[in-house]
Design a protein around this motif. Structure first.
Motif, PDB file in Angstrom:
ATOM      1  N   ARG A  58       1.129  27.120  14.110  1.00 38.42           N
ATOM      2  CA  ARG A  58       2.047  27.093  12.971  1.00 38.42           C
ATOM      3  C   ARG A  58       1.365  27.586  11.698  1.00 38.42           C
ATOM      4  O   ARG A  58       1.965  28.321  10.906  1.00 38.42           O
ATOM      5  CB  ARG A  58       2.584  25.676  12.762  1.00 38.42           C
ATOM      6  N   VAL A  59       0.121  27.177  11.533  1.00 42.35           N
ATOM      7  CA  VAL A  59      -0.641  27.606  10.362  1.00 42.35           C
ATOM      8  C   VAL A  59      -0.802  29.125  10.362  1.00 42.35           C
ATOM      9  O   VAL A  59      -0.605  29.791   9.347  1.00 42.35           O
ATOM     10  CB  VAL A  59      -2.030  26.926  10.342  1.00 42.35           C
ATOM     11  N   SER A  60      -1.163  29.671  11.503  1.00 38.07           N
ATOM     12  CA  SER A  60      -1.378  31.110  11.627  1.00 38.07           C
ATOM     13  C   SER A  60      -0.100  31.886  11.342  1.00 38.07           C
ATOM     14  O   SER A  60      -0.107  32.888  10.624  1.00 38.07           O
ATOM     15  CB  SER A  60      -1.891  31.457  13.031  1.00 38.07           C
ATOM     16  N   SER A  73       2.465  30.920   9.622  1.00 39.32           N
ATOM     17  CA  SER A  73       2.813  30.782   8.206  1.00 39.32           C
ATOM     18  C   SER A  73       2.016  31.751   7.352  1.00 39.32           C
ATOM     19  O   SER A  73       2.557  32.432   6.478  1.00 39.32           O
ATOM     20  CB  SER A  73       2.548  29.341   7.751  1.00 39.32           C
ATOM     21  N   ASN A  74       0.716  31.842   7.619  1.00 36.35           N
ATOM     22  CA  ASN A  74      -0.125  32.744   6.829  1.00 36.35           C
ATOM     23  C   ASN A  74       0.096  34.212   7.182  1.00 36.35           C
ATOM     24  O   ASN A  74      -0.155  35.089   6.357  1.00 36.35           O
ATOM     25  CB  ASN A  74      -1.597  32.365   6.992  1.00 36.35           C
ATOM     26  N   ASP A  91     -11.538  22.946   8.234  1.00 37.34           N
ATOM     27  CA  ASP A  91     -10.958  22.451   6.990  1.00 37.34           C
ATOM     28  C   ASP A  91     -11.852  22.819   5.810  1.00 37.34           C
ATOM     29  O   ASP A  91     -11.393  23.326   4.784  1.00 37.34           O
ATOM     30  CB  ASP A  91     -10.792  20.933   7.081  1.00 37.34           C
ATOM     31  N   SER A 110       3.633  24.189   3.969  1.00 36.62           N
ATOM     32  CA  SER A 110       2.279  24.211   4.509  1.00 36.62           C
ATOM     33  C   SER A 110       1.217  24.292   3.427  1.00 36.62           C
ATOM     34  O   SER A 110       1.257  25.133   2.558  1.00 36.62           O
ATOM     35  CB  SER A 110       2.104  25.416   5.452  1.00 36.62           C
ATOM     36  N   LEU A 140      -1.621  25.226   3.920  1.00 36.00           N
ATOM     37  CA  LEU A 140      -2.459  26.385   4.163  1.00 36.00           C
ATOM     38  C   LEU A 140      -1.831  27.647   3.608  1.00 36.00           C
ATOM     39  O   LEU A 140      -2.428  28.710   3.669  1.00 36.00           O
ATOM     40  CB  LEU A 140      -2.706  26.579   5.661  1.00 36.00           C
ATOM     41  N   SER A 141      -0.624  27.541   3.125  1.00 33.85           N
ATOM     42  CA  SER A 141       0.049  28.704   2.576  1.00 33.85           C
ATOM     43  C   SER A 141      -0.791  29.334   1.491  1.00 33.85           C
ATOM     44  O   SER A 141      -1.202  28.687   0.544  1.00 33.85           O
ATOM     45  CB  SER A 141       1.412  28.288   2.011  1.00 33.85           C
ATOM     46  N   LEU A 158      -6.708  22.912   4.908  1.00 29.71           N
ATOM     47  CA  LEU A 158      -6.309  22.897   6.309  1.00 29.71           C
ATOM     48  C   LEU A 158      -5.350  21.759   6.579  1.00 29.71           C
ATOM     49  O   LEU A 158      -4.467  21.851   7.396  1.00 29.71           O
ATOM     50  CB  LEU A 158      -7.540  22.767   7.206  1.00 29.71           C
ATOM     51  N   HIS A 159      -5.506  20.657   5.904  1.00 30.79           N
ATOM     52  CA  HIS A 159      -4.600  19.539   6.065  1.00 30.79           C
ATOM     53  C   HIS A 159      -4.679  18.659   4.835  1.00 30.79           C
ATOM     54  O   HIS A 159      -5.433  18.892   3.930  1.00 30.79           O
ATOM     55  CB  HIS A 159      -4.949  18.728   7.322  1.00 30.79           C
TER      56      HIS A 159
END
Length: 206
Positions: free
Chosen positions: A23-25, A27-28, A78, A175, A177-178, A185-186
């Motif tokens: 999900r992080v990937s 999003s970025n 992180d 997110s 991480l956006s 990271l969190h």
């Protein structure tokens, strides 16, 4: 953390981390269309064909490192994105960051570990590239490798809570991480400053 010795717990942890990083990937990947992002040695020319979960499962199967290494690798990721805000985790670098973070964690934690050539084979890259990735990762962390028992426990508690809830720790739209908002990271905590920890939890509450 004794629970990590339980294969079922580790399977759930690997699945959760994979889903979270996916999900992080994604999003970025979207954010990179609007914000410039630095290209680094971790950045591949194309997205790897192997999924993040399959890749992490492969590392777990062949690295033979202690279960705690995966928690510490998460801590390192992180720290890395906090110290390198222009290098957010995305689909082009997540695999190399994973293999590197686990290898560095194993070297720091375990009395016995495989060499870079072995990890390179596990990760599907050359030994020379593995060496460069390790060096760049260490400098990216400013060689901040120590993880205090309190920090380890806090990360474990965060991960346990998220796995029990069985829900995404971050909404794509929110997110942390956006690249447009933050490189965290969190929202777990800042291990160095209690006041900073409270501030981060307020700003980036899951």
């Amino acid at each position: 953390m004794a629970e990590l010795e339980n294969p079922n717990v580790m399977t759930k942890l690997i699945t959760f981390l994979s889903s979270f990083l996916q999900r992080v990937s994604e999003s970025n990947d979207i954010n990179c269309r609007f914000q410039p992002q630095k290209i680094s040695v971790f950045h591949g020319l194309t997205r790897p064909s192997i999924s993040i979960q399959s890749y992490l499962e492969r590392i777990f199967k062949y690295a033979n490192c202690s279960p705690s290494c995966f928690i510490v690798a998460y801590v390192y990721l992180d720290r890395f994105v906090q110290r390198q805000p222009s290098l957010p985790i995305n689909s082009f670098n997540v695999h190399r960051l994973l293999i590197t973070s686990v290898m560095v964690a194993a070297k720091f934690l375990d009395d016995m570990y495989y060499n870079n050539a072995y990890y390179a084979k596990v990760g599907g890259i050359s030994t020379i590239e593995m060496n460069f990735l390790e060096l760049d990762f260490l400098f990216g962390l400013s060689f901040h490798l120590n993880v205090t028992p309190n920090a380890f426990h806090t990360y474990c508690t965060y991960l346990q809570r998220e796995m029990l809830l069985l829900q995404p720790p971050l909404n794509v739209a929110e997110s942390s991480l956006s690249i447009a908002r933050s490189a965290k990271l969190h929202s777990c905590f800042n291990e160095d400053e209690t006041t900073s920890q409270q501030k981060q939890q307020q700003q980036l509450a899951v």
